[in-house]
Design an enzyme around this catalytic site. Structure first.
Site, PDB file in Angstrom:
ATOM      1  N   GLU A  14      -5.735  -7.433  -1.280  1.00 10.94           N
ATOM      2  CA  GLU A  14      -6.664  -7.575  -0.338  1.00 10.94           C
ATOM      3  C   GLU A  14      -8.010  -6.848  -0.617  1.00 10.94           C
ATOM      4  OE1 GLU A  14      -4.221  -4.971   2.557  1.00 10.94           O
ATOM      5  OE2 GLU A  14      -2.369  -5.823   2.253  1.00 10.94           O
TER       6      GLU A  14
ATOM      7  N   GLU B 273       0.783  -1.503   0.336  1.00 12.75           N
ATOM      8  CA  GLU B 273       0.000  -0.283   0.309  1.00 12.75           C
ATOM      9  C   GLU B 273       0.747   1.346  -0.096  1.00 12.75           C
ATOM     10  OE1 GLU B 273      -3.428  -0.459   3.437  1.00 12.75           O
ATOM     11  OE2 GLU B 273      -4.085  -2.154   1.339  1.00 12.75           O
TER      12      GLU B 273
END
Length: 538
Positions: free
Chosen positions: A342, A200
């Site tokens: 995810e 991320e």
């Protein structure tokens, strides 16, 4: 435990739990047998928007995240529970999760790192092992079940995620060198298929004074696309067979919009942390080895952050266009495969269930659909919860029911047609039916022993001509041997007789099929005696 997102303007960071980079160690592990069936044969590579195996067969990764190695525990969460670590992997595989994404941080890989939060009674084989040694064991066992493993550099340290791939304490050189170490460590083990380079990357600072990860801006200190090339090529120099998984950013500029300055030029369209690959078509990641690049966006629901698009009057009809814009176009235009690294939700908001159903439909069904690893197995993810319930044994059926049609089980995983139960397990075995003509065979393997106890696996095969439904296996132990825990069945003991009753999610044992019942026991190590399948001696 997952990430905040950047929403077209200033953004609040949510709490997450997952890890960083690897460090040091020069231990080799025994190569796992190449996976087959659900996850293909040999190493994987790409072809257009497909992931294919060494024979060219299309493979769809339908996996799950098991986090903890990125936290202060430095190893998998749930090892403190009453469900042994192998039992948890058994359940994942049986439910149809064919890939395991494993987050980690630098701290877990440093020399002298110590794993904590382990129930020594339930997992005696992990006593005294380093975080990397525990990782070795999980990888080897996952490989034995036909699962694949993706390593995810989740955090530079266990303290938290970082917008860039480096920090003042963890340099880019450390990030790359640790990846090279891992690539070397598992170089001959095709269970490990690749590297998710950094979890991320996201915006920081307010535009035009951006300090976070950008995409295509050309600043080598902030351009995540260029950094991914440097790390990816370094890894491929050590292990050219790995896939390189590259996440997106949140805002391509690397900065948050200032919605109060009345300057529309600074108001950028942003997405989830790691979820914005809108510039990857214009500025693709360039690797020195062809057919190794997989783009890996993240996608979340209201339980993580209340994005504006959840309030659109057309919801959920507006979702496919949003996904197309941020990352889906890469798949639809045959540019590269997508492996959604995810996505998850508590499902507490009614809109979240609709979101998950629509997202799974968007990925497509069957082997040609987009790959994914669900967040998470862990029930202790603060903003999504998990597939496992708080006991780390039973299953959140509402989530599993939505995911089930898209799962492709690993060979040895036990199929995908019947999910695991919610709530408490049975306290007594179900009524049995006679075993078919031909009976059964039984083999036993002791997998561990310690002072005062041992661990074993009893495999029973239905050698008859018809299914046994529901099945029940019994065996005897000498006086003084008592059951500690069991998995893959409801295991109970009465006197010297142990009964392993079929779980509700896998009640039938087909002709030629086998079931492996795992257990720990107290007393002198003893092989099961007088093994029977539904009353028929094996």
């Amino acid at each position: 435990m997952h990430r905040p997102t950047a929403l077209g303007g200033a953004l609040a960071a949510l709490a997450t739990a997952a890890a960083g980079v690897l460090v040091a160690a020069t231990i080799s592990t025994t190569p796992a047998v190449a996976a087959s069936g659900g996850t293909g044969t040999g190493y994987l590579h790409t072809s257009g928007n497909k992931i294919v195996d060494s024979t060219g067969a299309t493979v769809r990764l339908t996996g799950i995240n098991w986090f903890g190695m990125e936290t202060d525990n430095k190893t998998f969460h749930g090892l403190w529970s009453s469900n042994p670590w192998r039992g948890q992997l058994d359940t994942m595989a049986r439910l149809g999760y064919n890939t395991l994404r494993i987050p980690y941080s630098n701290d877990a890989l440093k020399s002298g790192a110590t794993a904590t939060g382990i129930n020594d009674f339930v997992n005696p084989d992990l006593i005294g092992l380093s975080p990397l040694q525990i990782l070795d064991k999980v990888i080897d066992y996952a490989g034995s079940k036909g699962m694949r493993v993706i390593l995810d550099r989740h955090r530079p340290t266990s303290a938290g995620q970082s917008p860039l791939w480096y920090t003042s304490g963890v340099s880019e050189a450390t990030w790359i060198n640790d990846w090279k170490m891992l690539a070397q460590r598992y170089a001959n083990n095709p269970t490990v298929i690749g590297a998710d380079l950094h979890n991320e990357p996201h915006a920081e600072g307010t535009n035009p004074a951006a300090t976070g990860a950008c995409w295509g801006c050309g600043d080598t200190t902030r351009d995540w696309r260029l950094a991914a090339e440097r790390a990816g090529n370094a890894i491929l120099g050590v292990q050219p067979n790995w896939l390189i998984f590259v996440e997106g950013v949140s805002c391509p500029s690397g900065g948050l919009s200032n919605v109060w300055d009345n300057d529309p030029s600074n108001d950028e369209d942003c997405g989830w942390w790691g979820g914005n690959l809108s510039k990857a078509g214009q500025f693709p990641v360039r690797l020195n080895v062809a057919n190794r690049l997989v783009y890996s966006p993240h996608e979340y629901a209201i339980s993580v952050y209340h994005q504006t698009w959840f309030d659109d009057p057309s919801y959920p009809a507006n979702l496919p266009a949003i996904w197309d814009k941020y990352w889906g176009y890469l798949y639809k235009q045959n540019i590269a495969p997508i492996m959604m690294g995810e996505f998850g939700s508590t499902l507490q908001d009614p809109k979240d269930k609709v979101w998950l159903q629509n997202l799974m439909a968007y990925t497509g069904t069957g082997v040609n659909g987009m790959s994914f690893t669900y967040w998470s197995w862990n029930p202790n993810s603060g903003d999504t919860g998990g597939i496992a319930n708080d006991d780390w044994t039973t299953i959140n059926q509402a989530k599993q029911d939505i995911l089930q049609p898209y799962l492709i089980a690993p060979v040895g995983g036990g199929g995908t047609t019947s999910p695991s139960p919610t709530g408490t397990s049975n306290t007594s075995p179900p009524p049995t039916t006679p075993a078919p003509t031909g009976g059964c065979t039984a083999t036993y393997k002791q997998t561990n022993a310690w002072q005062g106890g041992f661990q074993g696996e009893l495999t029973v095969k239905n050698s008859g001509t018809a299914s046994v439904n529901p099945w029940s296996v019994t065996w005897t132990w000498p006086s003084g041997v008592t059951l500690g825990s069991g998995w893959n069945a409801t295991v109970t003991q009465s006197g010297g007789t142990v009964t392993a009753a079929a779980p509700t999610w896998a009640p039938s044992l087909a002709p030629g099929a086998s079931v492996t019942i795992g257990f720990t026991a107290n007393g002198t190590a003893s092989a099961p005696g007088s093994v029977k399948l539904n009353g028929t001696a094996c």
